[in-house]
Scaffold this active site. Structure first.
Site, PDB file in Angstrom:
ATOM      1  N   GLU A 169       0.909  -1.156  -0.009  1.00 51.16           N
ATOM      2  CA  GLU A 169       0.024  -0.121   0.089  1.00 51.16           C
ATOM      3  C   GLU A 169       0.835   1.170  -0.200  1.00 51.16           C
ATOM      4  O   GLU A 169       0.530   2.046  -0.577  1.00 51.16           O
ATOM      5  CB  GLU A 169      -1.121  -0.144   1.124  1.00 51.16           C
ATOM      6  CG  GLU A 169      -2.228  -1.014   1.147  1.00 51.16           C
ATOM      7  CD  GLU A 169      -1.884  -2.370   1.515  1.00 51.16           C
ATOM      8  OE1 GLU A 169      -0.817  -2.580   1.674  1.00 51.16           O
ATOM      9  OE2 GLU A 169      -2.843  -3.094   1.502  1.00 51.16           O
ATOM     10  N   HIS A 180     -11.305  -5.105   9.527  1.00 58.70           N
ATOM     11  CA  HIS A 180     -11.679  -4.989   8.372  1.00 58.70           C
ATOM     12  C   HIS A 180     -13.252  -4.374   8.331  1.00 58.70           C
ATOM     13  O   HIS A 180     -13.873  -4.363   7.301  1.00 58.70           O
ATOM     14  CB  HIS A 180     -11.952  -6.255   7.537  1.00 58.70           C
ATOM     15  CG  HIS A 180     -10.567  -7.065   6.935  1.00 58.70           C
ATOM     16  ND1 HIS A 180      -9.750  -7.471   8.090  1.00 58.70           N
ATOM     17  CD2 HIS A 180      -9.794  -7.108   5.920  1.00 58.70           C
ATOM     18  CE1 HIS A 180      -8.636  -8.009   7.471  1.00 58.70           C
ATOM     19  NE2 HIS A 180      -8.632  -7.707   6.257  1.00 58.70           N
TER      20      HIS A 180
END
Lengths: 336, 344
Positions: free
Chosen positions: A73, A142
């Site tokens: 990322e 998440h």
């Protein structure tokens, strides 16, 4: 950035589609319109995105423009910033907003600061798409709702639409914008349907709230999943309480005027947003209303959000902490 | 940017001029900082001139570089104007960033200089992105990232090189190993002997070159640029060099001795390059002295002009955040206008 209703498909034409399809349509239209636009992220290509948002775009635009990345990322967020500074218009997908921590350096110290630090001599036309929200048993790493971080941090625009129509219009504006925009997609409403304009020039200005339903007794400022739930609630309460529902759609910049005008009319405010309650989105919306409509308030402002806990796994626990229409109803009942 | 063709005599003299300009600029900046003239933090490039100038001499005018907190040398090597740089160090309105960036954030995107950077290791991902633009648009451009030995230990540097290698991007990664990551010696921060050895992990070429020898740096980067532009992907080059000053101005440097520094000063990059040019008849001692005097005067003028240049209007603090106008910020600039520019 303005709403244009020229050429192409007739402005009045709409089609019922899901939130997910509306986003994909915006991506497709903007990639067709401007070849500098490209997408990169984890599994956005042949896989079609973990929530099937990019879908078949790779078939139309190829692997160069719908680009699968390594699980890096920081690396690909930084590459997005570098690409945006050199004439590309990248759309970077961060699979879950919870993963933003690993690339926040590139967001907060590069993407958000370059234009200002360089005296306005560079533009940063990058859009970051990411998912947030609980409800699918994905547990704490998440399921977070992190948009407050970036609505707070100067130099990025934070957009979090609650309907398919606004998702399409705002994502297109984000992609066309020369400023960095983080586009937050609540996972639980990907399947929600609504009428979406097919006009390929249909855009919505970033920084304009939408009055989704007019009412007289109380203003509910709701975001993302809470928009639909609040609208259903308002229908249920019809005849007892007249509820006005507003989706701010953009958290930064925030359309203070529309919120203030509504509260001046209703005198009561409930803020429903899935982010944690302390120091957050609710507080900012509430404070802006206090600054501008204090003497119109007939009752204390109510906040509906997540207590300062993480999203737990067990469905019973998860259901407990997430805000629902029942919480909005209870908040309304406390002040009406 | 004026491209230096270091393979010609004119180019060699220009390279020498830029090295001297960097040294004069940064020596002056150090003096000004010591005198309390410059606000903020200052990190000087003195000693490392051959790396910046050697590498930039191997680039084309439209190529990109990303820089570091120690960025003045990269700016001058890329052809930026020392006057506008000095104004930026003073926080003046006519600086490269209109006074908003300062020493650590000088940028000139139009000249391909994507910014000095206050975050160790943040530049390489940006270079990877610039290289991605070049690849996507089919442009004959290369992006070169300068970063220090300390940055090699940063995760995002690994990610940036891995992505560039995997996608065969036109990028060049140049590690300036000046032997210390801030105050800690390089051997205490890395387990490899040469920092270019990590190239093997990316299946790209890696070279360690003498960073005190401008020709060695130039040749390595030239080859790397050719590979990159040819679609063969990035190269990792470690240039072994040394900073004569501390990590920042004011650094007491308990981690080394004067003798340590002298070992490197004996191999000074400018001195040795000059000697080679004198021996080859490319420049005479007199011409060198003249060049040096000209540069010193140029830097003095830059300082004088920067000192007398106006500061930005305080209302400028509320400009440049976004291309678009957002009410959250514009309310302050309009309030300042209404107050006649007084402090809020």
């Amino acid at each position: 950035m303005s709403t244009e209703t020229t050429s192409g498909t007739g402005p009045a034409d709409t089609q019922e589609m899901t939130f997910r399809e509306a986003i994909r349509l915006a991506l497709r239209e903007e990639m067709e319109r401007d070849e500098d636009v490209f997408i990169m992220g984890e599994d956005v290509g042949k896989f079609g995105g973990v929530y099937e948002v990019t879908g078949d775009l790779v078939e139309q635009f190829g692997e160069a423009r719908v680009r699968d990345t390594p699980i890096s990322e920081a690396g690909f967020m930084g590459a997005g910033v570098g690409a945006a500074a050199t004439g590309s218009r990248p759309i970077v997908e961060i699979m879950f907003s919870d993963f933003i921590g690993v690339c926040s350096e590139q967001i907060i110290n590069q993407m958000a600061k370059n234009r200002y630090m360089f005296g306005g001599k560079t533009e940063m036309p990058i859009t970051v798409r990411t998912t947030e929200g609980g409800g699918s048993g994905a547990a704490s790493q998440h399921s977070g709702t992190l948009h407050t971080w970036f609505a707070h941090f100067p130099g990025v625009m934070a957009v979090a639409p609650g309907t398919p129509e606004s998702a399409k219009g705002l994502l297109k504006s984000a992609i066309r914008s020369d400023d960095p925009v983080i586009f937050f997609e609540n996972k639980e409403i990907y399947g929600q349907t609504g009428e979406v304009p097919l006009d390929e020039n249909y855009t919505l200005p970033i920084g304009e709230a939408n009055v989704e339903r007019e009412g007289e007794d109380v203003t509910v400022v709701a975001t993302q999943r809470m928009v639909g739930e609040s609208l259903e609630l308002a229908e249920e309460l019809d005849g007892q309480v007249s509820v006005e529902v507003i989706d701010p759609r953009s958290l930064y910049p925030l359309d203070t005027d529309t919120l203030v005008e509504s509260v001046k009319k209703t005198g009561r405010l409930v803020i429903a947003d899935e982010s944690p309650l302390s120091y957050g989105t609710h507080a900012e919306i509430g404070m802006r209303v206090m600054e501008n409509a204090f003497f119109s308030l007939d009752a204390p402002i109510q906040r509906v959000g997540v207590a300062d806990v993480h999203i737990p796994f067990s469905p019973v626990l998860e259901d407990e902490v997430l805000p629902h229409a029942s919480d909005v109803e209870a908040a309304i009942n406390r002040i009406v | 940017m004026v491209v230096i063709d270091i393979e010609t005599e004119d180019g060699q003299r220009e390279a020498l001029r830029r090295m001297l300009t960097i040294r004069a600029f940064d020596t002056k900046a150090g003096d000004l900082f010591a005198d309390g003239e410059l606000p903020g933090f200052v990190h000087l490039y003195v000693g490392e001139e051959a790396v910046g100038v050697g590498a930039c001499s191997a680039l084309e005018a439209d190529d990109y570089i990303t820089s570091t907190h120690r960025g003045h040398g990269h700016c001058i090597a890329k052809g930026l104007d020392p006057k506008k740089m000095m104004s930026e160090l003073y926080g003046k309105a006519d600086g490269y960033c209109n006074g908003k960036g300062g020493s650590m954030h000088i940028a000139d995107v139009d000249a391909g200089m994507l910014g000095a950077n206050g975050i160790v290791g943040a530049g390489p991902p940006l270079a990877t992105g610039a290289a991605l633009t070049a690849q996507l648009k089919g442009e004959d451009k290369v992006a070169l990232a300068f970063f220090g030995d300390g940055a090699v230990a940063q995760g995002q540097v690994h990610e940036a090189i891995n992505i560039a290698a995997t996608w065969d991007l036109p990028a060049v990664f140049v590690v300036e190993n000046n032997q210390y990551g801030e105050g800690t010696p390089v051997e205490k921060q890395h387990n490899v002997q040469n920092l270019s050895e990590t190239a093997e992990a990316y299946n790209i070429p890696g070279f360690t070159v003498d960073g005190m020898d401008i020709t060695a740096v130039y040749e390595a980067v030239k080859e790397a640029r050719n590979r990159a532009a040819d679609g063969q992907g990035p190269t990792l080059i470690e240039a072994e060099t040394y900073r004569y000053h501390g990590h920042f101005e004011g650094d007491q440097q308990p981690y080394r001795t004067e003798e340590d520094i002298d070992i490197w000063k004996d191999r000074d990059a400018i001195e040795s390059f000059k000697q080679r040019l004198v021996d080859a008849g490319t420049i005479t001692e007199d011409e060198f002295d003249e060049m040096k005097a000209e540069i010193d005067e140029q830097i003095e003028t830059a300082v004088e002009e920067a000192k007398s240049a106006p500061y930005p209007d305080p209302s400028e603090a509320y400009e440049d955040m976004f291309n678009a106008t957002v009410p959250e910020i514009s309310q302050f600039s309009s309030q300042m206008r209404a107050d006649g520019g007084e402090d809020r």
